[in-house]
Motif scaffolding. Structure first.
Motif, mmCIF file in Angstrom:
data_model
loop_
_atom_site.group_PDB
_atom_site.id
_atom_site.type_symbol
_atom_site.label_atom_id
_atom_site.label_comp_id
_atom_site.label_asym_id
_atom_site.label_seq_id
_atom_site.Cartn_x
_atom_site.Cartn_y
_atom_site.Cartn_z
ATOM 1 N N LYS A 19 19.963 7.066 40.235
ATOM 2 C CA LYS A 19 21.062 6.588 41.075
ATOM 3 C C LYS A 19 22.438 6.841 40.479
ATOM 4 O O LYS A 19 23.418 6.890 41.196
ATOM 5 N N LYS A 20 22.518 6.974 39.170
ATOM 6 C CA LYS A 20 23.822 7.152 38.526
ATOM 7 C C LYS A 20 23.728 8.316 37.537
ATOM 8 O O LYS A 20 23.164 8.167 36.457
ATOM 9 N N ILE A 21 24.309 9.452 37.940
ATOM 10 C CA ILE A 21 24.185 10.691 37.174
ATOM 11 C C ILE A 21 25.560 11.144 36.714
ATOM 12 O O ILE A 21 26.508 11.161 37.496
ATOM 13 N N LEU A 22 25.645 11.536 35.449
ATOM 14 C CA LEU A 22 26.880 12.121 34.915
ATOM 15 C C LEU A 22 26.688 13.627 34.832
ATOM 16 O O LEU A 22 25.710 14.106 34.261
ATOM 17 N N VAL A 63 24.887 8.214 43.114
ATOM 18 C CA VAL A 63 26.222 8.787 42.950
ATOM 19 C C VAL A 63 26.224 9.710 41.736
ATOM 20 O O VAL A 63 25.744 9.345 40.662
ATOM 21 N N ILE A 64 26.805 10.895 41.936
ATOM 22 C CA ILE A 64 26.945 11.870 40.862
ATOM 23 C C ILE A 64 28.408 11.860 40.437
ATOM 24 O O ILE A 64 29.295 12.060 41.275
ATOM 25 N N THR A 65 28.664 11.598 39.179
ATOM 26 C CA THR A 65 30.026 11.631 38.661
ATOM 27 C C THR A 65 30.267 12.994 38.035
ATOM 28 O O THR A 65 29.652 13.341 37.029
ATOM 29 N N ILE A 66 31.145 13.759 38.663
ATOM 30 C CA ILE A 66 31.521 15.069 38.138
ATOM 31 C C ILE A 66 32.697 14.819 37.204
ATOM 32 O O ILE A 66 33.759 14.362 37.630
ATOM 33 N N PHE A 67 32.479 15.080 35.926
ATOM 34 C CA PHE A 67 33.437 14.705 34.887
ATOM 35 C C PHE A 67 33.948 15.954 34.182
ATOM 36 O O PHE A 67 33.164 16.756 33.680
ATOM 37 N N ASN A 111 29.878 3.530 30.552
ATOM 38 C CA ASN A 111 29.269 3.459 31.874
ATOM 39 C C ASN A 111 27.755 3.446 31.726
ATOM 40 O O ASN A 111 27.219 3.853 30.713
ATOM 41 N N ASP A 112 27.095 2.976 32.751
ATOM 42 C CA ASP A 112 25.634 2.847 32.662
ATOM 43 C C ASP A 112 24.930 3.981 33.412
ATOM 44 O O ASP A 112 24.170 3.763 34.346
ATOM 45 N N TYR A 113 25.179 5.196 32.959
ATOM 46 C CA TYR A 113 24.517 6.356 33.543
ATOM 47 C C TYR A 113 23.038 6.336 33.191
ATOM 48 O O TYR A 113 22.652 5.889 32.120
ATOM 49 N N GLU A 114 22.239 6.864 34.107
ATOM 50 C CA GLU A 114 20.802 6.949 33.869
ATOM 51 C C GLU A 114 20.409 8.280 33.235
ATOM 52 O O GLU A 114 19.387 8.360 32.560
ATOM 53 N N ILE A 115 21.221 9.310 33.493
ATOM 54 C CA ILE A 115 20.918 10.645 32.979
ATOM 55 C C ILE A 115 22.199 11.470 32.936
ATOM 56 O O ILE A 115 23.117 11.236 33.715
ATOM 57 N N VAL A 116 22.239 12.409 31.998
ATOM 58 C CA VAL A 116 23.338 13.368 31.909
ATOM 59 C C VAL A 116 22.758 14.727 32.260
ATOM 60 O O VAL A 116 21.742 15.135 31.703
ATOM 61 N N VAL A 117 23.402 15.421 33.199
ATOM 62 C CA VAL A 117 22.954 16.744 33.613
ATOM 63 C C VAL A 117 23.996 17.750 33.154
ATOM 64 O O VAL A 117 25.171 17.637 33.492
ATOM 65 N N MET A 118 23.561 18.724 32.359
ATOM 66 C CA MET A 118 24.488 19.714 31.817
ATOM 67 C C MET A 118 24.003 21.122 32.136
ATOM 68 O O MET A 118 22.809 21.366 32.241
ATOM 69 N N SER A 119 24.961 22.029 32.255
ATOM 70 C CA SER A 119 24.651 23.439 32.421
ATOM 71 C C SER A 119 24.815 24.091 31.062
ATOM 72 O O SER A 119 25.752 23.782 30.328
ATOM 73 N N ASN A 120 23.916 25.006 30.737
ATOM 74 C CA ASN A 120 23.970 25.641 29.427
ATOM 75 C C ASN A 120 24.738 26.953 29.512
ATOM 76 O O ASN A 120 24.437 27.807 30.323
ATOM 77 N N VAL A 167 23.432 11.142 22.349
ATOM 78 C CA VAL A 167 23.315 10.078 23.341
ATOM 79 C C VAL A 167 21.894 9.530 23.387
ATOM 80 O O VAL A 167 20.941 10.223 23.046
ATOM 81 N N ASN A 168 21.796 8.287 23.804
ATOM 82 C CA ASN A 168 20.494 7.618 23.870
ATOM 83 C C ASN A 168 20.018 7.475 25.308
ATOM 84 O O ASN A 168 19.557 6.411 25.712
ATOM 85 N N LEU A 169 20.169 8.532 26.080
ATOM 86 C CA LEU A 169 19.635 8.558 27.422
ATOM 87 C C LEU A 169 19.195 9.991 27.723
ATOM 88 O O LEU A 169 19.553 10.911 26.998
#
Length: 140
Positions: free
Chosen positions: A3-6, A33-37, A101-110, A132-134
């Motif tokens: 539900k909460k993605i960075l 919700v996806i937070t584009i940071f 913030n209480d993100y559930e997962i971090v999604v990154m592009s390599n 990070v610990n998630l």
């Protein structure tokens, strides 16, 4: 699922595969919700102010326009997102964002286009995944 993605967004990376993966990750998750940071580096900020006369708001407006094809792809898939911009050092700002913030997962592009045995991940991706610990999902 989530539900909460960075999503730390780097304008130098390819994010072509990311919208489909985000759709899979958020299916059956109402209110996801996806937070584009994006972190505007101090060098980028100072050079834009010095040479182009831009301030933070003008820079974020330009970056929002540049993000339009990506955000259109998210909207096309029915994904809810928010844009956030900060100024500073990329790794420090990302770690602060994750911590506060209480993100559930971090999604990154390599970023790595060449497969080097010693360095499979880009510098920022490696540091974030290590510190990070998630869960961190790295999309090629």
């Amino acid at each position: 699922m989530y539900k909460k993605i960075l999503l730390p967004y780097d304008f130098g990376n390819s994010f072509d595969n990311v919208p489909d993966q985000l759709a899979k990750m958020t299916e059956n998750s109402e209110g996801a919700v996806i937070t584009i940071f994006n972190v505007i580096t101090e060098n980028e900020m100072s050079s834009d102010v010095k040479f182009n006369g831009k301030r933070f708001n003008a820079i974020t407006e330009d970056k929002t326009k540049e993000l339009k094809p990506f955000t259109d792809a998210l909207e096309k898939r029915g994904l809810e997102y928010e844009l956030r911009f900060e100024v500073g050092r990329v790794i420090n700002e990302l770690l602060t964002e994750i911590k506060n913030n209480d993100y559930e997962i971090v999604v990154m592009s390599n970023r790595r286009s060449k497969m080097e045995i010693k360095h499979v991940l880009g510098h920022v991706t490696h540091k974030i995944a290590k510190r990070v610990n998630l869960p961190v999902m790295i999309i090629k």
